[in-house]
Design a protein around this motif. Structure first.
Motif, PDB file in Angstrom:
ATOM      1  N   TRP A 141      80.134  -0.168 -43.545  1.00 44.47           N
ATOM      2  CA  TRP A 141      79.112  -1.052 -44.113  1.00 44.47           C
ATOM      3  C   TRP A 141      78.140  -0.335 -45.043  1.00 44.47           C
ATOM      4  CZ3 TRP A 141      80.433  -1.162 -38.875  1.00 44.47           C
ATOM      5  CH2 TRP A 141      81.079  -2.328 -38.451  1.00 44.47           C
ATOM      6  N   GLU A 142      77.931   0.959 -44.839  1.00 48.65           N
ATOM      7  CA  GLU A 142      76.888   1.677 -45.571  1.00 48.65           C
ATOM      8  C   GLU A 142      77.485   2.774 -46.431  1.00 48.65           C
ATOM      9  OE1 GLU A 142      74.033   3.273 -42.865  1.00 48.65           O
ATOM     10  OE2 GLU A 142      73.954   1.453 -41.642  1.00 48.65           O
ATOM     11  N   ASN A 143      76.793   3.096 -47.523  1.00 47.58           N
ATOM     12  CA  ASN A 143      77.209   4.217 -48.350  1.00 47.58           C
ATOM     13  C   ASN A 143      77.235   5.499 -47.534  1.00 47.58           C
ATOM     14  OD1 ASN A 143      77.448   2.829 -50.870  1.00 47.58           O
ATOM     15  ND2 ASN A 143      75.230   2.851 -51.076  1.00 47.58           N
ATOM     16  N   MET A 144      78.278   6.278 -47.703  1.00 52.21           N
ATOM     17  CA  MET A 144      78.374   7.545 -46.995  1.00 52.21           C
ATOM     18  C   MET A 144      77.209   8.462 -47.382  1.00 52.21           C
ATOM     19  SD  MET A 144      81.805   9.933 -46.662  1.00 52.21           S
ATOM     20  CE  MET A 144      82.809   8.533 -46.138  1.00 52.21           C
ATOM     21  N   HIS A 145      76.850   8.459 -48.659  1.00 52.19           N
ATOM     22  CA  HIS A 145      75.704   9.217 -49.175  1.00 52.19           C
ATOM     23  C   HIS A 145      74.622   8.203 -49.548  1.00 52.19           C
ATOM     24  CE1 HIS A 145      73.204  11.900 -51.472  1.00 52.19           C
ATOM     25  NE2 HIS A 145      74.074  12.899 -51.415  1.00 52.19           N
ATOM     26  N   VAL A 195      92.422  -0.371 -59.004  1.00 53.20           N
ATOM     27  CA  VAL A 195      91.800  -1.691 -58.893  1.00 53.20           C
ATOM     28  C   VAL A 195      90.425  -1.591 -58.226  1.00 53.20           C
ATOM     29  CG1 VAL A 195      94.032  -2.865 -58.902  1.00 53.20           C
ATOM     30  CG2 VAL A 195      92.957  -2.309 -56.707  1.00 53.20           C
ATOM     31  N   MET A 196      90.288  -0.641 -57.278  1.00 55.35           N
ATOM     32  CA  MET A 196      88.987  -0.451 -56.630  1.00 55.35           C
ATOM     33  C   MET A 196      87.990   0.181 -57.587  1.00 55.35           C
ATOM     34  SD  MET A 196      87.564  -1.116 -53.749  1.00 55.35           S
ATOM     35  CE  MET A 196      85.788  -1.171 -53.940  1.00 55.35           C
ATOM     36  N   ALA A 197      88.444   1.172 -58.340  1.00 51.67           N
ATOM     37  CA  ALA A 197      87.552   1.852 -59.273  1.00 51.67           C
ATOM     38  C   ALA A 197      87.066   0.911 -60.370  1.00 51.67           C
ATOM     39  CB  ALA A 197      88.251   3.063 -59.880  1.00 51.67           C
ATOM     40  N   PHE A 205      80.301  -3.540 -59.116  1.00 53.18           N
ATOM     41  CA  PHE A 205      80.141  -4.283 -57.876  1.00 53.18           C
ATOM     42  C   PHE A 205      80.024  -3.328 -56.696  1.00 53.18           C
ATOM     43  CE2 PHE A 205      82.765  -7.931 -59.851  1.00 53.18           C
ATOM     44  CZ  PHE A 205      81.618  -8.486 -60.399  1.00 53.18           C
ATOM     45  N   HIS A 206      79.219  -3.709 -55.708  1.00 54.91           N
ATOM     46  CA  HIS A 206      79.165  -2.963 -54.459  1.00 54.91           C
ATOM     47  C   HIS A 206      80.537  -3.041 -53.790  1.00 54.91           C
ATOM     48  CE1 HIS A 206      78.126  -1.741 -50.383  1.00 54.91           C
ATOM     49  NE2 HIS A 206      76.989  -1.279 -50.856  1.00 54.91           N
ATOM     50  N   TRP A 207      80.949  -1.937 -53.194  1.00 58.89           N
ATOM     51  CA  TRP A 207      82.303  -1.828 -52.657  1.00 58.89           C
ATOM     52  C   TRP A 207      82.560  -2.681 -51.416  1.00 58.89           C
ATOM     53  CZ3 TRP A 207      81.736  -0.235 -47.693  1.00 58.89           C
ATOM     54  CH2 TRP A 207      80.617   0.546 -47.380  1.00 58.89           C
ATOM     55  N   ARG A 208      81.529  -3.156 -50.745  1.00 58.06           N
ATOM     56  CA  ARG A 208      81.754  -3.848 -49.475  1.00 58.06           C
ATOM     57  C   ARG A 208      82.566  -5.144 -49.669  1.00 58.06           C
ATOM     58  NH1 ARG A 208      82.884  -3.899 -44.168  1.00 58.06           N
ATOM     59  NH2 ARG A 208      82.275  -5.874 -43.257  1.00 58.06           N
ATOM     60  N   GLN A 231      85.172   4.024 -50.502  1.00 58.32           N
ATOM     61  CA  GLN A 231      83.980   4.763 -50.903  1.00 58.32           C
ATOM     62  C   GLN A 231      84.320   5.913 -51.845  1.00 58.32           C
ATOM     63  OE1 GLN A 231      80.448   5.144 -48.977  1.00 58.32           O
ATOM     64  NE2 GLN A 231      81.003   4.152 -47.055  1.00 58.32           N
ATOM     65  N   MET A 232      85.443   6.579 -51.610  1.00 55.08           N
ATOM     66  CA  MET A 232      85.851   7.643 -52.529  1.00 55.08           C
ATOM     67  C   MET A 232      86.049   7.097 -53.932  1.00 55.08           C
ATOM     68  SD  MET A 232      88.563   9.841 -50.233  1.00 55.08           S
ATOM     69  CE  MET A 232      89.168  10.739 -51.656  1.00 55.08           C
ATOM     70  N   GLN A 233      86.751   5.968 -54.052  1.00 53.14           N
ATOM     71  CA  GLN A 233      87.039   5.416 -55.376  1.00 53.14           C
ATOM     72  C   GLN A 233      85.816   4.765 -56.005  1.00 53.14           C
ATOM     73  OE1 GLN A 233      89.705   6.537 -56.418  1.00 53.14           O
ATOM     74  NE2 GLN A 233      90.611   7.073 -54.439  1.00 53.14           N
ATOM     75  N   SER A 234      84.763   4.568 -55.224  1.00 55.16           N
ATOM     76  CA  SER A 234      83.513   4.009 -55.752  1.00 55.16           C
ATOM     77  C   SER A 234      82.484   5.087 -56.041  1.00 55.16           C
ATOM     78  CB  SER A 234      82.936   2.990 -54.761  1.00 55.16           C
ATOM     79  OG  SER A 234      83.857   1.957 -54.497  1.00 55.16           O
TER      80      SER A 234
END
Length: 355
Positions: A141-145, A195-197, A205-208, A231-234
């Motif tokens: 749910w949350e950004n890793m960083h 497609v995610m990137a 867009f936020h990745w969630r 999250q890596m691709q974002s």
């Protein structure tokens, strides 16, 4: 992984209990366009895939996995079975080890040896990524960083979000990938990353929410792998290389003759060459664009430049490095002490599953 696999227990069938009709994927909003291309479940199908991959299909695995054309056959396709437990990782790992032991040295088995080693390494990474979510469930749910908190937009209600989901962005290769995913429930890794990137960088867009959509489409959705990769691709891990995939270049690289695009974007089937990848630049497509197929909804080059500027501004901030080191310490690979020390010194170094 070296322990013996358990034998299948003997179970007495209960004949008097009727079977209820299972819902179709479309009933659950999962891979709604899926047809015969959706994979079969069950242990029998899983073991058949394992055998065919290690004995017949897998020779070009290492070189072919990035292609949307041949990757569907050259990849193992075991990911849904590992996700649902119709085959165990231990059984797969032991079969791969056995296969590696049968390959002779010399040029005749060179391709096979490289592909089996590449496959074995991804089995290790499979567990590594699941462990990330085990260690820190919040990354679903949350950004890793946390430096990236509040950076991107909510896609809900945005017309670009709907265009991305349904393969109507006006970017042929991107649209082909999204349509293929909706029908088959599977994409090879490079196309998943792209497609995610695009959703995260070009569309901002936020990745969630975009990650949730992909999770609903993937028949092999595995939370630990999925959310770490999302999250890596974002670019929100703070430690991985920023990779802004150009959907036009990816199409030219991975589908140069346009076979994949023509299959999934039949509106453009009459075009060829560069016109198939960039129809807005060619007069042959003027009767198509804005009618049967949309004009591109954004300029990939301009949006990519803008997005990179936003991300790098965060990465250059004074407090970014401390957060990146914390992420690396908790989630970085322990495989090579030499590489880990170098990555700790340069916390933006790539620690990718697919280097």
């Amino acid at each position: 992984m070296l322990d013996p696999c358990h034998s299948v227990p003997h179970l007495e069938p209960i004949y008097e209990t009727p079977s209820l009709d299972l819902p179709k994927p479309a009933d659950l909003g999962l891979a709604p366009d899926g047809g015969d291309d959706l994979q079969d479940g069950g242990s029998t199908a899983a073991r058949a895939l394992l055998h065919s991959f290690l004995i017949k299909r897998g020779a070009p695995y290492r070189s072919a996995m990035s292609s949307p054309l041949v990757g569907a056959d050259a990849c193992s396709r075991l990911s849904p079975h590992l996700t649902f437990g119709t085959i165990s990782l231990r059984e797969v790992a032991q079969a791969a080890t056995h296969r590696a032991g049968t390959l002779l040295k010399g040029p005749s088995h060179k391709e096979w040896r490289g592909s089996v080693r590449a496959f074995q390494s991804r089995l290790y990474w499979h567990c590594h990524f699941i462990q990330k979510l085990e260690d820190e469930p919040r990354i679903e749910w949350e950004n890793m960083h946390h430096s990236y908190d509040g950076l991107r937009d909510d896609p809900q209600g945005h017309p670009w979000f709907e265009a991305w989901k349904h393969g109507q962005t006006g970017l042929p290769f991107l649209d082909a990938c999204m349509r293929s995913l909706r029908h088959r429930g599977w994409l090879n890794f490079r196309m998943r990353a792209m497609v995610m990137a695009v959703a995260s960088y070009h569309m901002w867009f936020h990745w969630r929410e975009t990650g949730l959509h992909l999770a609903r489409m993937f028949t092999d959705y595995e939370p630990g792998i999925h959310w770490s990769q999302v999250q890596m691709q974002s670019g929100t891990t703070g430690i991985n290389t920023i990779r802004v995939y150009n959907p036009i270049k990816q199409g030219l690289d991975q589908d140069p003759s346009g076979v994949f695009i023509r299959r999934w974007v039949p509106e453009l089937a009459q075009l060829s060459g560069d016109a198939l990848h960039r129809p807005w630049l060619h007069p042959d497509a003027h009767g198509i664009l804005g009618r049967t197929y949309p004009n591109p909804i954004f300029d990939p080059a301009a949006r990519a430049k803008w997005a990179k500027d936003q991300i790098w501004a965060k990465r250059r901030a004074p407090d970014h490095k401390a957060g990146a080191v914390a992420v690396l310490t908790r989630h970085g690979s322990r495989k090579s002490p030499r590489k880990t020390k170098r990555a700790a010194k340069h916390p933006t170094a790539q620690l990718s599953l697919f280097d």
